[in-house]
Design a protein around this motif. Structure first.
Motif, PDB file in Angstrom:
ATOM      1  N   HIS A 242       0.852  -1.185   0.000  1.00 16.15           N
ATOM      2  CA  HIS A 242       0.000   0.000   0.000  1.00 16.15           C
ATOM      3  C   HIS A 242       0.890   1.238   0.000  1.00 16.15           C
ATOM      4  O   HIS A 242       1.880   1.308   0.738  1.00 16.15           O
ATOM      5  N   VAL A 243       0.553   2.208  -0.839  1.00 10.41           N
ATOM      6  CA  VAL A 243       1.367   3.415  -0.941  1.00 10.41           C
ATOM      7  C   VAL A 243       1.205   4.259   0.322  1.00 10.41           C
ATOM      8  O   VAL A 243       0.080   4.655   0.679  1.00 10.41           O
ATOM      9  N   GLU A 244       2.340   4.525   1.000  1.00 12.18           N
ATOM     10  CA  GLU A 244       2.304   5.339   2.217  1.00 12.18           C
ATOM     11  C   GLU A 244       2.606   6.808   1.930  1.00 12.18           C
ATOM     12  O   GLU A 244       2.023   7.699   2.554  1.00 12.18           O
ATOM     13  N   TYR A 245       3.551   7.054   1.005  1.00 10.48           N
ATOM     14  CA  TYR A 245       3.838   8.429   0.604  1.00 10.48           C
ATOM     15  C   TYR A 245       4.632   8.410  -0.691  1.00 10.48           C
ATOM     16  O   TYR A 245       5.034   7.338  -1.181  1.00 10.48           O
ATOM     17  N   LEU A 246       4.866   9.591  -1.259  1.00  6.82           N
ATOM     18  CA  LEU A 246       5.573   9.721  -2.530  1.00  6.82           C
ATOM     19  C   LEU A 246       6.950  10.345  -2.323  1.00  6.82           C
ATOM     20  O   LEU A 246       7.126  11.208  -1.463  1.00  6.82           O
ATOM     21  N   ILE A 247       7.891   9.894  -3.158  1.00 12.17           N
ATOM     22  CA  ILE A 247       9.255  10.430  -3.149  1.00 12.17           C
ATOM     23  C   ILE A 247       9.522  11.062  -4.511  1.00 12.17           C
ATOM     24  O   ILE A 247       9.247  10.455  -5.550  1.00 12.17           O
ATOM     25  N   ALA A 248      10.052  12.251  -4.512  1.00  8.39           N
ATOM     26  CA  ALA A 248      10.424  12.926  -5.757  1.00  8.39           C
ATOM     27  C   ALA A 248      11.933  12.823  -5.949  1.00  8.39           C
ATOM     28  O   ALA A 248      12.704  13.318  -5.126  1.00  8.39           O
ATOM     29  N   ALA A 249      12.362  12.129  -7.019  1.00  5.88           N
ATOM     30  CA  ALA A 249      13.776  12.070  -7.400  1.00  5.88           C
ATOM     31  C   ALA A 249      14.002  13.179  -8.429  1.00  5.88           C
ATOM     32  O   ALA A 249      13.426  13.147  -9.514  1.00  5.88           O
ATOM     33  N   ILE A 250      14.822  14.165  -8.094  1.00  3.13           N
ATOM     34  CA  ILE A 250      14.904  15.406  -8.870  1.00  3.13           C
ATOM     35  C   ILE A 250      16.325  15.698  -9.322  1.00  3.13           C
ATOM     36  O   ILE A 250      17.282  15.544  -8.558  1.00  3.13           O
ATOM     37  N   VAL A 251      16.436  16.108 -10.588  1.00  2.00           N
ATOM     38  CA  VAL A 251      17.672  16.738 -11.083  1.00  2.00           C
ATOM     39  C   VAL A 251      17.414  18.242 -11.018  1.00  2.00           C
ATOM     40  O   VAL A 251      16.602  18.777 -11.779  1.00  2.00           O
ATOM     41  N   PRO A 252      18.066  18.945 -10.071  1.00  2.00           N
ATOM     42  CA  PRO A 252      17.744  20.366  -9.890  1.00  2.00           C
ATOM     43  C   PRO A 252      18.353  21.242 -10.969  1.00  2.00           C
ATOM     44  O   PRO A 252      19.393  20.920 -11.551  1.00  2.00           O
ATOM     45  N   ALA A 253      17.677  22.356 -11.229  1.00  2.00           N
ATOM     46  CA  ALA A 253      18.251  23.395 -12.088  1.00  2.00           C
ATOM     47  C   ALA A 253      19.238  24.209 -11.255  1.00  2.00           C
ATOM     48  O   ALA A 253      19.334  24.042 -10.030  1.00  2.00           O
ATOM     49  N   ALA A 254      19.982  25.084 -11.909  1.00  3.84           N
ATOM     50  CA  ALA A 254      20.910  25.954 -11.183  1.00  3.84           C
ATOM     51  C   ALA A 254      20.132  26.798 -10.182  1.00  3.84           C
ATOM     52  O   ALA A 254      19.050  27.321 -10.493  1.00  3.84           O
ATOM     53  N   HIS A 255      20.652  26.907  -8.957  1.00  6.47           N
ATOM     54  CA  HIS A 255      19.959  27.672  -7.915  1.00  6.47           C
ATOM     55  C   HIS A 255      20.985  28.250  -6.947  1.00  6.47           C
ATOM     56  O   HIS A 255      22.169  27.900  -6.970  1.00  6.47           O
ATOM     57  N   SER A 256      20.504  29.122  -6.065  1.00  6.40           N
ATOM     58  CA  SER A 256      21.403  29.805  -5.121  1.00  6.40           C
ATOM     59  C   SER A 256      21.188  29.354  -3.678  1.00  6.40           C
ATOM     60  O   SER A 256      21.764  29.938  -2.756  1.00  6.40           O
TER      61      SER A 256
END
Length: 501
Positions: A434-448
């Motif tokens: 059963h799905v308990e929560y979601l995980i976001a796997a992210i390649v971030p853009a340039a940031h400060s």
């Protein structure tokens, strides 16, 4: 068969035209025709059955020679790339009941002799056998090639593509796309992935040249861009993931590829951001989005992505069905849905393949007749509006979280649209089924931002403008890049394995 006769015509009228070029080798139409004749005769000499022929290698000219040699001998071929694990290859051998495996490159040794007779392409060509008569060639209703795809049970499934299926596809490509004659096609996908058919056979049917980017080159971006700059590529075919990787290099522009006229995409959803970047960087090129599963022979819809299309759609449609094909949207009970309602995409027409080799139960589950024509249940969710098809991802990408039904690809789209994200994959955490929560796997853009939690907070704040709270992932993991499979698709399994550690 018509396709082989067309290649033969080019062998006679354009014998010195390169049919295949890579960083290591090239062959002309004349060489391809005569060597495939010899290969057909050799296959006849060393086998006494009509079983499929497995061709093992990676973008060598001997693979094309073996493909055509197999069908000239009256046998379908099964392309197997060197990236495929030995255990899976043994499974393919057992499933297909193939009795001959041709190694395109003698340096790539495959230890499967206890399961099948293994011959190198060089040793077969050295026999210098005469070609069988054209009456022995694979005919319209015969299987031309078999592509093995992943199965839900972990066992690969062999999709049987007939000569008639293939010609329906290649004739559409050469007629309805601005391909022209004698152009250079990029080949990025290994031959065991059916996206490669989008460049291989339209190139040969139009007297063009297949320009192959070998795996070692793709893994070295600097060398890859140097090679592309010398390639004269005019027709680009790849997954969106591959071109998205290329776009990360600012040198990937029309100046690098001044002859490039057409982009063709299939295999995955084409993001608006990727299409927009291509139109900006390659103002002289046309961009086409297509859609189709292996079971319906590569692709069966298309649309040219223009600035007007980008302005009209938040998520790009996959286009209109090719002329000999119908697409119907069915509900769970198999009833037709009206325009604008979401259901399962079902493909009807001559591109629908024969089904899975040796898997009648699986074939009967998704292949059927619709109003007297062959049809295939894709398992993809979609909407039709005045003939224009929009794909909403896999039906099995739907999950239920806290009582809410949602589509992972919809969340991925909205995460990817935020300011600080270049790419995203959503992974459900479901330890007990059963799905308990979601995980976001992210390649971030340039940031400060100095800390990851600050970046996460900014992304979540922006997501809240477009998604309800229950669809916003609880956990965020940051990667340098999204892993890709050897086929050029996002490797969701590897990403999930890493983020769930």
């Amino acid at each position: 068969m018509k396709l082989l006769h067309t290649i033969h015509e080019y062998q006679q009228t354009k014998p010195t035209q390169p049919a295949f070029v890579s960083q290591h080798a090239s062959i002309t139409y004349d060489e391809l025709w005569h060597l495939s004749d010899q290969m057909a005769g050799a296959i006849d000499a060393v086998t006494n059955d009509s079983a499929p022929v497995i061709v093992y290698g990676h973008m060598e000219p001997e693979m094309l020679i073996s493909f055509l040699g197999s069908v000239k001998s009256g046998r379908p071929y099964i392309p197997v790339d060197i990236s495929i694990p030995a255990e899976r290859i043994v499974s393919i051998i057992e499933s297909s009941k193939a009795s001959l495996l041709i190694c395109a490159n003698e340096q790539n040794v495959l230890d499967v002799e206890e399961h099948i007779e293994v011959k190198s392409a060089a040793s077969l060509l050295a026999l210098e056998k005469e070609a069988p008569p054209s009456s022995q060639w694979v005919q319209q209703d015969d299987v031309f090639y078999i592509i093995y795809t992943s199965g839900s049970t972990g066992k690969p499934k062999g999709v049987q593509v007939t000569a008639k299926n293939l010609e329906s596809f290649t004739e559409w490509m050469c007629r309805d796309f601005p391909i022209g004659e004698g152009r250079t096609f990029l080949n990025q996908a290994p031959f065991s992935f059916d996206l490669s058919v989008m460049d291989l056979y339209p190139a040969l049917q139009s007297g063009g040249t297949l320009y192959c980017l070998v795996k070692d080159l793709v893994n070295k971006p600097k060398d890859m861009f140097a090679a592309l700059g010398q390639s004269d590529v005019e027709v680009w075919t790849s997954t969106p993931s591959f071109v998205q990787m290329c776009l990360m290099d600012p040198s990937f522009t029309g100046e690098l590829l001044p002859d490039l006229k057409v982009f063709l995409f299939c295999g995955e959803a084409l993001p608006v951001s990727v299409a927009s970047a291509l139109l900006e960087r390659f103002p002289k090129a046309q961009v086409f989005n297509t859609y189709g599963p292996t079971e319906a022979t590569v692709a069966i819809t298309s649309i040219e992505v223009t600035q007007a299309i980008l302005d009209q759609h938040d998520s790009l449609p996959v286009g209109y069905a090719k002329p000999d094909t119908d697409i119907v949207i069915l509900d769970e009970e198999g009833k037709n849905l009206p325009d604008g309602e979401k259901g399962e995409i079902v493909i009807v027409g001559p591109s629908v393949t024969r089904g899975y080799l040796g898997e009648q139960a699986l074939t009967d589950k998704v292949f059927f007749e619709y109003e007297g024509r062959p049809a295939y249940r894709t398992g993809d969710a979609g909407v039709a509006q005045d003939g224009l098809i929009t794909c909403h991802g896999r039906l099995d990408y739907q999950i239920k979280l806290h009582g809410y039904r949602m589509e992972l690809e919809e969340i991925e789209y909205h995460v990817s649209e935020t300011t600080h994200v270049n790419a995203c994959v959503i992974v459900p955490f479901q330890p007990n089924g059963h799905v308990e929560y979601l995980i976001a796997a992210i390649v971030p853009a340039a940031h400060s931002f100095e800390k990851e939690y600050q970046l996460t907070s900014a992304i979540k704040k922006e997501m809240a403008d477009s998604l309800p709270a229950y669809m916003i992932p609880r956990k965020f993991v940051y990667l340098e890049q999204l892993y890709m499979t050897p086929n050029g698709k996002v490797d969701r399994k590897r990403i999930a394995k890493e983020v769930l550690l």
